[in-house]
Write a protein that holds these residues in place. Structure first.
Motif, PDB file in Angstrom:
ATOM      1  N   LYS A   1       0.870  -1.184   0.000  1.00 52.93           N
ATOM      2  CA  LYS A   1       0.000   0.000   0.000  1.00 52.93           C
ATOM      3  C   LYS A   1       0.897   1.220   0.000  1.00 52.93           C
ATOM      4  O   LYS A   1       1.736   1.387   0.877  1.00 52.93           O
ATOM      5  N   THR A   2       0.727   2.052  -0.995  1.00 54.00           N
ATOM      6  CA  THR A   2       1.512   3.277  -1.063  1.00 54.00           C
ATOM      7  C   THR A   2       0.582   4.476  -0.909  1.00 54.00           C
ATOM      8  O   THR A   2      -0.578   4.447  -1.303  1.00 54.00           O
ATOM      9  N   THR A   3       1.107   5.516  -0.347  1.00 57.39           N
ATOM     10  CA  THR A   3       0.306   6.747  -0.181  1.00 57.39           C
ATOM     11  C   THR A   3       0.761   7.759  -1.221  1.00 57.39           C
ATOM     12  O   THR A   3       1.941   7.882  -1.514  1.00 57.39           O
ATOM     13  N   GLN A   4      -0.196   8.429  -1.778  1.00 59.08           N
ATOM     14  CA  GLN A   4       0.119   9.449  -2.773  1.00 59.08           C
ATOM     15  C   GLN A   4       0.256  10.807  -2.056  1.00 59.08           C
ATOM     16  O   GLN A   4      -0.488  11.118  -1.173  1.00 59.08           O
ATOM     17  N   ARG A   5       1.088  11.668  -2.462  1.00 61.53           N
ATOM     18  CA  ARG A   5       1.280  12.995  -1.887  1.00 61.53           C
ATOM     19  C   ARG A   5       0.726  14.023  -2.749  1.00 61.53           C
ATOM     20  O   ARG A   5       0.550  14.151  -3.828  1.00 61.53           O
TER      21      ARG A   5
END
Length: 79
Positions: free
Chosen positions: A75-79
């Motif tokens: 799971k990656t978070t977008q900025r």
């Protein structure tokens, strides 16, 4: 009389040994003399051809994987 029986026994044994030697010895020499030095061997030939060769393997048993790979999501978070 003892001398005659020993003499006749020795004569009979000598005749048996000599007769068997005479019987077997000429056969071995005759077989060797009859055999030719070189014999002709019959050989058959065929033409070579190119064809596909099916590769099959028939065995008994079961298949086991050598390496196990685990795939996980991240799971990656977008900025």
């Amino acid at each position: 009389m003892a001398f005659q029986s020993k003499h006749s026994l020795l004569l009979m044994v000598g005749l048996i040994v000599g007769g068997s030697g005479w019987y077997f010895w000429p056969k071995q020499q005759a077989d060797a003399a009859v055999k030719p030095a070189h014999t002709t061997v019959l050989v058959s030939t065929v033409s070579a051809s190119v064809k596909p060769l099916p590769i099959t393997l028939a065995t008994q048993g079961h298949v086991v994987r050598a390496v196990e790979i685990v795939i996980r999501t991240r799971k990656t978070t977008q900025r």
